[in-house]
Each structure stands twice: as structure tokens, then as C-alpha cells.
Write a protein that holds these residues in place. Sequence first.
Motif, short mmCIF file in Angstrom:
data_model
loop_
_atom_site.label_atom_id
_atom_site.label_comp_id
_atom_site.label_asym_id
_atom_site.label_seq_id
_atom_site.Cartn_x
_atom_site.Cartn_y
_atom_site.Cartn_z
N ALA A 22 -7.11 3.35 4.37
CA ALA A 22 -6.27 2.16 4.17
C ALA A 22 -5.02 2.51 3.36
N ILE A 23 -5.17 3.38 2.38
CA ILE A 23 -4.01 3.81 1.57
C ILE A 23 -3.03 4.59 2.45
N LEU A 24 -3.55 5.50 3.26
CA LEU A 24 -2.68 6.29 4.14
C LEU A 24 -2.01 5.40 5.18
N ASP A 25 -2.75 4.43 5.73
CA ASP A 25 -2.16 3.49 6.69
C ASP A 25 -1.04 2.69 6.03
N ALA A 26 -1.28 2.27 4.79
CA ALA A 26 -0.26 1.51 4.06
C ALA A 26 0.98 2.36 3.84
N ALA A 27 0.78 3.62 3.51
CA ALA A 27 1.92 4.52 3.29
C ALA A 27 2.73 4.69 4.57
N GLU A 28 2.05 4.87 5.71
CA GLU A 28 2.78 5.04 6.97
C GLU A 28 3.55 3.77 7.33
N GLU A 29 2.91 2.62 7.12
CA GLU A 29 3.59 1.35 7.42
C GLU A 29 4.81 1.16 6.52
N GLN A 30 4.67 1.47 5.25
CA GLN A 30 5.79 1.27 4.32
C GLN A 30 6.93 2.24 4.58
N LEU A 31 6.62 3.44 5.01
CA LEU A 31 7.69 4.40 5.34
C LEU A 31 8.56 3.88 6.49
N GLY A 32 7.98 3.00 7.31
CA GLY A 32 8.74 2.43 8.42
C GLY A 32 9.62 1.27 8.04
N THR A 33 9.43 0.73 6.83
CA THR A 33 10.18 -0.48 6.46
C THR A 33 10.98 -0.34 5.17
N ARG A 34 10.78 0.75 4.44
CA ARG A 34 11.51 0.91 3.18
C ARG A 34 11.81 2.39 2.94
N SER A 35 12.71 2.65 2.03
CA SER A 35 13.07 4.03 1.72
C SER A 35 11.92 4.71 0.98
N LEU A 36 11.94 6.02 0.98
CA LEU A 36 10.91 6.79 0.31
C LEU A 36 10.83 6.43 -1.17
N ASP A 37 11.98 6.23 -1.81
CA ASP A 37 12.00 5.88 -3.23
C ASP A 37 11.38 4.52 -3.49
N ASP A 38 11.46 3.62 -2.50
CA ASP A 38 10.92 2.26 -2.67
C ASP A 38 9.42 2.18 -2.41
N VAL A 39 8.85 3.26 -1.88
CA VAL A 39 7.40 3.31 -1.72
C VAL A 39 6.83 3.75 -3.07
N THR A 40 6.04 2.90 -3.70
CA THR A 40 5.50 3.19 -5.03
C THR A 40 3.98 3.13 -5.02
N VAL A 41 3.38 3.64 -6.07
CA VAL A 41 1.93 3.55 -6.21
C VAL A 41 1.50 2.08 -6.19
N GLU A 42 2.28 1.24 -6.87
CA GLU A 42 1.95 -0.18 -6.90
C GLU A 42 2.00 -0.81 -5.52
N SER A 43 3.07 -0.50 -4.76
CA SER A 43 3.20 -1.10 -3.43
C SER A 43 2.11 -0.60 -2.49
#
Length: 200
Positions: A22-43
Amino acid sequence: MTDASRRRRRDAPRKGDLREQAILDAAEEQLGTRSLDDVTVESLARAAGITRNALYFYFGSKRDVLTALVGRTVEEIADDAATTEADTAAEPRERIAQAVRNTERSWARHGVVMRAAVELGAVIPEVGARWAETVERYIAAMTEVLSGAGLPGTGPGSAADVARALCWMTERTLYHASAAGNDLSRASEVCIGIWHRMLP
């Protein structure tokens, strides 16, 4: 408890494995909608439905999450390379076309992760190493294809040299097409045409 129910229980994914996915899926999804810097541990934790502290049970940092995500993706790509190696009955032209289309399919499915792998490879050694290993796997497979097509084993223009140059060309062409939002199928057809021109 019957043997069948024990086996089902053993084969079922563990809760920890499901959370990690689920964490990895969330990371892949977020990489598609925000910049790498905007992907955080919290998000990532929020998207995976867990707390920040719970995420640290599975991964030590955002960098570790991204490294694991790249690892999951390149395993799929390595499986495609193994398919190319195994398909010795097909003609070289067909094997080349299938290998490039498999790569195109990976870019279509996981472009955000693959672009991150290319871009992070220089700053996260583990990511760079995993990405290079994956390309090397394809180079080995395509060297065998080109050798079977009649390219020499040594000297300038050897099967290994051509496979290395054209695998990296294909990787970079599809990377740029993915990053620009261009037609991946067109990019892959161009690459296939160049590969085919190198056949004797």
C-alpha cells in the motif's frame, strides 16, 4: 485445521506485506500527480492509511520507499527480458519488436516510476544500480538475439556493442517520450526500425 486451509493461510499475504505494498502503491500514485519534492513521508503514510510512525516500521525514509518502488518495477522489466531470452523459436526481427514493445508497455504502466529511476539514479546509488542492472539484463538478452541474427561476436559492430548502444538508445528515447507526454508507440516503432536496420 485441514491441509488445504493451512496452505491457504500460508499463501495469503501477511498484513505487513499488504501495508508495504500500500505504501509503494501510494508512492507510485503520488509520483504521477506531484513533484518528487512534494512526495513526503507524511503524504505517503496518509495515502496508505497508516501513521507516519507506522510507515517508519517498514521504511526508514522517503528515499527507502522510492528505492523499493523502483525495485518492484524493475523486477517486472527483468521478467520481460527473461521472456525475450527464452523465446528462441521466434525470428530475430520478431524478438526485437517484442522486446521493444514490452519496454514500451512498462513505460506506459509505470512511466512515473521509471522516470524517477532515471532522474534519481545519479543521487541514490541503489536506484542507479538497480536501473543499470535492468538495462544490462536487456543488453544480455539482445546480444543473444543479435548474435543469432549473424552479427559478429567480437570487434567493432559486435552483437554486444550494438545491443548496448541500442538498448540505451531505446531507454532514453522512451524516457523522453514519456516525460514529454508523447506517443510511446510511435517512439517504440522508431526504435524497432533502427534495431532492424542493424540486422545483416
